[in-house]
Each structure stands twice: as C-alpha cells, then as structure tokens.
Design a protein around this motif. Structure first.
Motif, PDB file in Angstrom:
ATOM      1  N   THR A  94     -12.715  -2.025 -30.472  1.00 22.23           N
ATOM      2  CA  THR A  94     -13.695  -0.944 -29.996  1.00 22.23           C
ATOM      3  C   THR A  94     -13.536  -0.730 -28.506  1.00 22.23           C
ATOM      4  O   THR A  94     -14.107  -0.051 -27.972  1.00 22.23           O
ATOM      5  CB  THR A  94     -15.230  -1.756 -30.618  1.00 22.23           C
ATOM      6  OG1 THR A  94     -14.977  -1.880 -31.374  1.00 22.23           O
ATOM      7  CG2 THR A  94     -16.256   0.059 -30.590  1.00 22.23           C
ATOM      8  N   VAL A  95     -13.929  -2.350 -28.055  1.00 22.69           N
ATOM      9  CA  VAL A  95     -13.761  -1.963 -26.434  1.00 22.69           C
ATOM     10  C   VAL A  95     -12.566  -1.465 -25.528  1.00 22.69           C
ATOM     11  O   VAL A  95     -12.745  -0.669 -24.827  1.00 22.69           O
ATOM     12  CB  VAL A  95     -14.074  -3.387 -25.669  1.00 22.69           C
ATOM     13  CG1 VAL A  95     -13.920  -3.502 -23.990  1.00 22.69           C
ATOM     14  CG2 VAL A  95     -15.489  -3.907 -26.297  1.00 22.69           C
ATOM     15  N   LEU A  96     -11.869  -1.323 -25.792  1.00 21.69           N
ATOM     16  CA  LEU A  96     -10.245  -0.489 -25.890  1.00 21.69           C
ATOM     17  C   LEU A  96     -10.749   0.620 -26.003  1.00 21.69           C
ATOM     18  O   LEU A  96     -10.498   1.742 -24.808  1.00 21.69           O
ATOM     19  CB  LEU A  96      -9.250  -1.030 -26.205  1.00 21.69           C
ATOM     20  CG  LEU A  96      -8.645  -2.290 -26.213  1.00 21.69           C
ATOM     21  CD1 LEU A  96      -7.193  -3.284 -26.529  1.00 21.69           C
ATOM     22  CD2 LEU A  96      -7.814  -2.567 -24.560  1.00 21.69           C
ATOM     23  N   LEU A  97     -10.872   1.082 -27.144  1.00 20.85           N
ATOM     24  CA  LEU A  97     -11.358   2.868 -27.214  1.00 20.85           C
ATOM     25  C   LEU A  97     -12.522   3.140 -26.854  1.00 20.85           C
ATOM     26  O   LEU A  97     -12.114   3.970 -25.791  1.00 20.85           O
ATOM     27  CB  LEU A  97     -11.537   2.583 -28.704  1.00 20.85           C
ATOM     28  CG  LEU A  97     -10.472   2.036 -29.556  1.00 20.85           C
ATOM     29  CD1 LEU A  97     -10.901   3.003 -31.231  1.00 20.85           C
ATOM     30  CD2 LEU A  97     -10.163   3.531 -29.780  1.00 20.85           C
ATOM     31  N   VAL A  98     -13.507   2.435 -26.446  1.00 20.07           N
ATOM     32  CA  VAL A  98     -14.564   2.905 -25.335  1.00 20.07           C
ATOM     33  C   VAL A  98     -14.136   2.365 -23.993  1.00 20.07           C
ATOM     34  O   VAL A  98     -13.848   4.038 -23.056  1.00 20.07           O
ATOM     35  CB  VAL A  98     -15.332   1.980 -25.663  1.00 20.07           C
ATOM     36  CG1 VAL A  98     -16.767   2.487 -24.515  1.00 20.07           C
ATOM     37  CG2 VAL A  98     -16.540   2.336 -26.521  1.00 20.07           C
ATOM     38  N   SER A  99     -12.836   1.478 -23.366  1.00 25.10           N
ATOM     39  CA  SER A  99     -13.513   1.380 -21.965  1.00 25.10           C
ATOM     40  C   SER A  99     -11.899   3.461 -21.589  1.00 25.10           C
ATOM     41  O   SER A  99     -11.675   3.380 -20.993  1.00 25.10           O
ATOM     42  CB  SER A  99     -11.552   0.399 -21.376  1.00 25.10           C
ATOM     43  OG  SER A  99     -11.361  -0.259 -22.603  1.00 25.10           O
ATOM     44  N   GLY A 100     -11.007   3.525 -22.810  1.00 27.14           N
ATOM     45  CA  GLY A 100     -10.079   4.130 -22.884  1.00 27.14           C
ATOM     46  C   GLY A 100     -10.988   5.954 -22.261  1.00 27.14           C
ATOM     47  O   GLY A 100     -10.429   6.511 -21.682  1.00 27.14           O
ATOM     48  N   PHE A 101     -11.868   5.919 -23.629  1.00 30.59           N
ATOM     49  CA  PHE A 101     -12.664   7.201 -23.641  1.00 30.59           C
ATOM     50  C   PHE A 101     -13.147   7.293 -22.457  1.00 30.59           C
ATOM     51  O   PHE A 101     -12.516   7.976 -21.814  1.00 30.59           O
ATOM     52  CB  PHE A 101     -13.288   7.430 -25.027  1.00 30.59           C
ATOM     53  CG  PHE A 101     -14.373   8.230 -24.638  1.00 30.59           C
ATOM     54  CD1 PHE A 101     -14.160   9.176 -24.909  1.00 30.59           C
ATOM     55  CD2 PHE A 101     -15.733   7.937 -24.122  1.00 30.59           C
ATOM     56  CE1 PHE A 101     -14.134  10.526 -25.378  1.00 30.59           C
ATOM     57  CE2 PHE A 101     -16.176   9.506 -24.352  1.00 30.59           C
ATOM     58  CZ  PHE A 101     -15.902  10.764 -24.980  1.00 30.59           C
ATOM     59  N   ILE A 102     -13.816   6.621 -21.774  1.00 26.71           N
ATOM     60  CA  ILE A 102     -14.269   6.380 -20.543  1.00 26.71           C
ATOM     61  C   ILE A 102     -13.122   7.008 -19.163  1.00 26.71           C
ATOM     62  O   ILE A 102     -13.687   7.958 -18.472  1.00 26.71           O
ATOM     63  CB  ILE A 102     -14.946   5.352 -20.076  1.00 26.71           C
ATOM     64  CG1 ILE A 102     -16.317   4.808 -20.708  1.00 26.71           C
ATOM     65  CG2 ILE A 102     -15.296   5.052 -18.184  1.00 26.71           C
ATOM     66  CD1 ILE A 102     -17.052   3.377 -21.013  1.00 26.71           C
TER      67      ILE A 102
END
Length: 155
Positions: A3-11
């Motif tokens: 989830t952290v990777l997905l959120v940071s990727g989205f950012i």
C-alpha cells in the motif's frame, strides 16, 4: 508495504504529471508569444513593402505628369525594386526602365559629379540624354503600367 508503494507511486506519478502539465502550459505560452512576435515582424515588413510599392507608383505617376525627370524616376524605381529584391522578377516586364537604368546607374551625382571635369560630365550627360531619347516612349508606357503596380504573388 504494498500500500505504501502504491501510494508513493501514485504521488510520484501525480507529481510528474503536474510537472509535465506545467511545462506544456509554459511551452504553449512561449509558442503564442513567438507567433505574436513573428506576426508583428511580418506586419512591419509588409508595411515597409507597401510603403516602397507606394513610392514606386508615386514616382511613376510623377514621371507621367512631368514632375520628375525620366532618369531620376528610373533610378529611383530601379533602386526601390532592388531594395524589395524584385529586380529580377520585374526586369522582363519593364525592359526599357532597366535598360536605361543600366546606362545611368554608375553616373556620379551631387558632389562627386561636380568634381568631374566638364568634358567628362558632358560625356555622361550625352549618354544619358541619348538613352532617354531612344527609350522615352517605352519608359513612359512602362511608367503608366507602374502607376498602378501590384506585385504578383510568388506562389
């Protein structure tokens, strides 16, 4: 973790997209400014061309009305066509003007003329007057055409 990777990727993707959008808007603004500047330059250039063409028509009319001597008018018209880079384009349409111009183009004027010996001045005057006499009717016919001259498009 995912989830952290997905959120940071989205950012990161959102930040890059925002940056790309900002650059595109800046490029569009610069392009519009460049097009506006180019249009202004084109307008200035067209105004200069129109002014020179107006001068050619005015001089031709003055020649027809005897307000301008033939040689002076021919000299001015030929030089204006040269400034407009149209000499080659119009030389075949107005052969008498350019033939007379070929005779007088190197004749000195004003102070340079005054410095010549009298015999040399008379020789130049004779060449000018002989050319004027031979070509006068043709020059006046061409001046009549030039009094309403509009250049043909190059395309």
């Amino acid at each position: 973790m995912t989830t952290v990777l997905l959120v940071s990727g989205f950012i990161i993707i959102a930040a890059l997209a925002s940056y790309a959008t900002m650059l595109m808007l800046k490029l569009r603004k610069q392009t519009k400014q460049r097009e506006k500047k180019q249009q202004e330059l084109n307008d200035i250039n067209q105004a200069r061309i129109d002014e020179h063409l107006g001068s050619i028509r005015y001089i031709a009319t003055a020649m027809l009305e005897d307000r301008c001597e033939l040689s002076e008018g021919v000299m001015r018209i030929a030089k204006l066509f040269g400034i407009l880079s149209m000499s080659e384009q119009v030389e075949s349409k107005y052969p008498a003007i350019f033939k007379h111009f070929a005779v007088i183009q190197d004749h000195p004027i004003m102070e340079t003329r005054k410095q010549l010996e009298k015999q040399q001045r008379m020789k130049l005057d004779f060449a000018r007057m002989r050319s004027e006499a031979e070509l006068e009717a043709d020059i006046l016919n061409e001046a009549k055409q030039l009094s309403s001259f509009t250049p043909s498009p190059l395309h």
